[in-house]
Design a protein around this motif. Structure first.
Motif, PDB file in Angstrom:
ATOM      1  N   ARG A  35       4.918 -17.902 -16.826  1.00 58.04           N
ATOM      2  CA  ARG A  35       3.645 -18.561 -17.131  1.00 58.04           C
ATOM      3  C   ARG A  35       2.954 -17.915 -18.339  1.00 58.04           C
ATOM      4  NH1 ARG A  35      -1.581 -17.599 -16.166  1.00 58.04           N
ATOM      5  NH2 ARG A  35      -1.204 -15.739 -14.902  1.00 58.04           N
TER       6      ARG A  35
ATOM      7  N   ASN B  68       0.820  -1.202   0.000  1.00 56.16           N
ATOM      8  CA  ASN B  68       0.000   0.000   0.000  1.00 56.16           C
ATOM      9  C   ASN B  68       0.858   1.258   0.000  1.00 56.16           C
ATOM     10  OD1 ASN B  68      -2.411  -1.332  -0.070  1.00 56.16           O
ATOM     11  ND2 ASN B  68      -2.748  -1.286   2.141  1.00 56.16           N
TER      12      ASN B  68
ATOM     13  N   LYS C 102       0.143 -11.543  -9.558  1.00 54.96           N
ATOM     14  CA  LYS C 102      -1.109 -12.261  -9.848  1.00 54.96           C
ATOM     15  C   LYS C 102      -1.634 -11.725 -11.179  1.00 54.96           C
ATOM     16  CE  LYS C 102      -2.417 -13.000  -5.003  1.00 54.96           C
ATOM     17  NZ  LYS C 102      -1.261 -12.333  -4.374  1.00 54.96           N
ATOM     18  N   LEU C 103      -1.009 -12.133 -12.244  1.00 54.03           N
ATOM     19  CA  LEU C 103      -1.342 -11.583 -13.558  1.00 54.03           C
ATOM     20  C   LEU C 103      -2.673 -12.133 -14.074  1.00 54.03           C
ATOM     21  CD1 LEU C 103       2.145 -11.628 -15.349  1.00 54.03           C
ATOM     22  CD2 LEU C 103       0.979  -9.708 -14.250  1.00 54.03           C
ATOM     23  N   PRO C 104      -3.512 -11.263 -14.616  1.00 46.86           N
ATOM     24  CA  PRO C 104      -4.827 -11.688 -15.112  1.00 46.86           C
ATOM     25  C   PRO C 104      -4.801 -12.124 -16.574  1.00 46.86           C
ATOM     26  CG  PRO C 104      -4.702  -9.308 -15.192  1.00 46.86           C
ATOM     27  CD  PRO C 104      -3.381  -9.789 -14.649  1.00 46.86           C
ATOM     28  N   PHE C 105      -3.857 -12.996 -16.903  1.00 42.87           N
ATOM     29  CA  PHE C 105      -3.739 -13.483 -18.273  1.00 42.87           C
ATOM     30  C   PHE C 105      -3.591 -14.987 -18.259  1.00 42.87           C
ATOM     31  CE2 PHE C 105      -3.366  -9.177 -19.403  1.00 42.87           C
ATOM     32  CZ  PHE C 105      -2.399  -8.574 -18.611  1.00 42.87           C
ATOM     33  N   SER C 106      -4.058 -15.606 -19.336  1.00 43.17           N
ATOM     34  CA  SER C 106      -3.921 -17.041 -19.471  1.00 43.17           C
ATOM     35  C   SER C 106      -2.456 -17.409 -19.721  1.00 43.17           C
ATOM     36  CB  SER C 106      -4.775 -17.536 -20.642  1.00 43.17           C
ATOM     37  OG  SER C 106      -6.125 -17.243 -20.424  1.00 43.17           O
TER      38      SER C 106
ATOM     39  N   GLN D 252       2.434   1.671  -3.415  1.00 46.38           N
ATOM     40  CA  GLN D 252       1.448   2.137  -4.389  1.00 46.38           C
ATOM     41  C   GLN D 252       1.185   3.627  -4.188  1.00 46.38           C
ATOM     42  OE1 GLN D 252      -2.369   0.247  -3.987  1.00 46.38           O
ATOM     43  NE2 GLN D 252      -2.936   0.672  -6.088  1.00 46.38           N
TER      44      GLN D 252
ATOM     45  N   ILE E  17      -0.224  -4.492 -23.888  1.00 46.14           N
ATOM     46  CA  ILE E  17      -0.883  -4.313 -22.601  1.00 46.14           C
ATOM     47  C   ILE E  17       0.089  -3.571 -21.684  1.00 46.14           C
ATOM     48  CG2 ILE E  17      -1.905  -5.422 -20.595  1.00 46.14           C
ATOM     49  CD1 ILE E  17      -3.554  -5.940 -23.008  1.00 46.14           C
TER      50      ILE E  17
ATOM     51  N   GLU F  73       5.160 -15.692 -12.697  1.00 45.97           N
ATOM     52  CA  GLU F  73       4.014 -15.239 -13.480  1.00 45.97           C
ATOM     53  C   GLU F  73       4.446 -14.822 -14.885  1.00 45.97           C
ATOM     54  OE1 GLU F  73       0.145 -14.595 -12.401  1.00 45.97           O
ATOM     55  OE2 GLU F  73       1.250 -16.501 -12.302  1.00 45.97           O
TER      56      GLU F  73
ATOM     57  N   TRP G  18      -4.559  -0.339 -21.124  1.00 42.75           N
ATOM     58  CA  TRP G  18      -3.978  -0.201 -19.798  1.00 42.75           C
ATOM     59  C   TRP G  18      -4.773  -1.021 -18.788  1.00 42.75           C
ATOM     60  CZ3 TRP G  18       0.363   2.166 -20.892  1.00 42.75           C
ATOM     61  CH2 TRP G  18       0.395   3.076 -21.932  1.00 42.75           C
ATOM     62  N   ILE G  19      -4.066  -1.688 -17.899  1.00 40.19           N
ATOM     63  CA  ILE G  19      -4.724  -2.529 -16.900  1.00 40.19           C
ATOM     64  C   ILE G  19      -4.067  -2.301 -15.545  1.00 40.19           C
ATOM     65  CG2 ILE G  19      -5.176  -4.904 -16.157  1.00 40.19           C
ATOM     66  CD1 ILE G  19      -5.283  -5.682 -19.085  1.00 40.19           C
ATOM     67  N   GLU G  20      -4.891  -2.159 -14.534  1.00 37.92           N
ATOM     68  CA  GLU G  20      -4.402  -2.017 -13.169  1.00 37.92           C
ATOM     69  C   GLU G  20      -4.401  -3.399 -12.519  1.00 37.92           C
ATOM     70  OE1 GLU G  20      -6.905   0.465 -10.788  1.00 37.92           O
ATOM     71  OE2 GLU G  20      -5.682   0.251  -8.982  1.00 37.92           O
ATOM     72  N   GLY G  21      -3.303  -3.757 -11.897  1.00 34.88           N
ATOM     73  CA  GLY G  21      -3.252  -5.078 -11.288  1.00 34.88           C
ATOM     74  C   GLY G  21      -1.984  -5.317 -10.497  1.00 34.88           C
ATOM     75  N   ASP G  22      -1.813  -6.563 -10.113  1.00 35.35           N
ATOM     76  CA  ASP G  22      -0.720  -7.010  -9.251  1.00 35.35           C
ATOM     77  C   ASP G  22       0.234  -7.870 -10.085  1.00 35.35           C
ATOM     78  OD1 ASP G  22       0.914  -8.350  -7.405  1.00 35.35           O
ATOM     79  OD2 ASP G  22      -0.688  -8.588  -5.943  1.00 35.35           O
TER      80      ASP G  22
END
Lengths: 113, 258
Positions: free
Chosen positions: B167, B30, B135-139, B33, B99, B164, B128-132
């Protein structure tokens, strides 16, 4: 020869394009996401979590995911959207830790009330 | 000096958004960020000024090492205000996709604004994508190349981030990770420390961001050396890993192939 560019169809209400929504997965379950046009969010039916799309930028931060009630999961878009828009759900970060929640829901199919 | 990032270690800070003092290291995700969100408005200007524009060259090198090419789907992790994403966009063209991924919404909003101001047609291929980053939000096997500029040093769990990246990379593809070089040569370490103390922090002070930039020295010291980065990549499963020192040894770029 005419080269055809990829057509990115933007969903004006959700604010993300169709191609993007197809390649994104839930950051926790790695399962596909469903676009909920009414609530402007991306739904992970696998773990019952909703991720917001703000100003066209998907927020796929696990701790910012909102836990959906059981009856909101795997519903048609219109029903889920209406419930999601009218209810306030705890965020994933406020209840169980994201990883613990994912583990519980996937192993024992725990219902979140 | 180029773009500035700060290492965070696990903490029990009760007030994660408080301005960190020089005597207290920046801890927890936090705080990190919030820190990057605070520097977002001046990030680009300071990068240019402090590195005398050299960061642009290093970033072009990073993109070149990624082997991204026309029509590719590529990912820029810890994209910040989008420098590497825009370079990738020019390289992959309108048939490709970029991305830009970051955990700071403020940085992403700056990137998005730049995208609309720059008006180049190929930049329409950036999302643009907000994330961690852990913990990537991709296959699996989604991308033909990944870049990461001044980001890995600031990720709490670097092993998980590398896993990640591995992967979501397609087999045979590369990740190109640019960052400050933690040098084993005392001379380089001294130069880095002197520049941070006598150039970076004083300049940042003028923007009211002295504390935000004061952690750079310790974060570089706590980062991995080039050899350690190569080892990390190989242990993650990458088939090949090579770290290149650039910028006179002040900067480094890890190239790992899945």
């Amino acid at each position: 020869m005419v080269r055809v560019s990829r057509v990115l169809l933007r969903d004006a209400r959700v604010g993300i394009n169709k191609t993007l929504s197809e390649i994104l997965v839930c950051p926790l379950s790695k399962q596909p996401l469903r676009v909920c046009e009414e609530s402007g969010s991306l739904i992970s039916d696998a773990i019952g979590v909703s991720y917001p799309v703000v100003d066209g930028i998907p927020s796929l931060v696990p701790k910012d995911g909102k836990i959906l009630a059981t009856d909101d999961i795997e519903k048609p878009d219109s029903d889920v959207a209406l419930d999601s828009a009218n209810k306030e759900y705890p965020s994933v970060g406020q209840s169980l830790s994201t990883d613990a929640l994912f583990f519980c829901k996937s192993k024992w199919k725990i219902t979140v009330n | 000096m180029a773009s500035l990032h700060f290492l965070l270690r696990p903490s029990s800070n009760p007030n994660p958004l408080a301005l960190p003092s020089r005597s207290r290291p920046v801890r927890c995700a936090n705080e990190r960020q919030a820190l990057f969100s605070r520097i977002a408005p001046v990030y680009d200007n300071l990068n240019d000024f402090l590195s005398l524009g050299q960061h642009r060259i290093w970033k072009r090198m990073a993109v070149s090492w990624s082997r991204a090419k026309r029509g590719d789907d590529v990912l820029d992790l810890c994209c910040g205000s989008g420098d590497l994403a825009f370079l990738l966009s020019e390289r992959v063209g309108s048939d490709g996709k970029v991305i830009g991924f970051d955990f700071s919404r403020e940085q992403l909003l700056v990137a998005s604004s730049r995208q609309h101001l720059l008006l180049k047609a190929c930049y329409k291929n950036i999302e643009w994508i907000e994330g961690d980053a852990t913990k990537l939000p991709f296959s699996d096997c989604s991308f033909d190349a990944i870049t990461m500029g001044y980001g890995l040093r600031n990720v709490l769990d670097r092993c998980k981030a590398m896993q990640e990246m591995f992967r979501v990379l397609k087999p045979g593809s590369r990740v190109s990770i640019l960052d400050f070089n933690k040098s084993s040569k005392p001379f380089i370490t001294s130069i880095q420390g002197w520049m941070i103390d006598n150039v970076v922090v004083p300049v940042a002070t003028g923007y009211g961001l002295a504390d935000e930039y004061a952690y750079l020295k310790s974060s570089v010291q706590e980062f991995l050396t080039g050899k350690e980065l190569e080892k990390l990549a190989l242990e993650t499963g990458f088939s090949d890993a090579k770290h290149y020192e650039i910028g006179g040894g002040i900067m480094g770029n890890l190239v790992a192939k899945r």
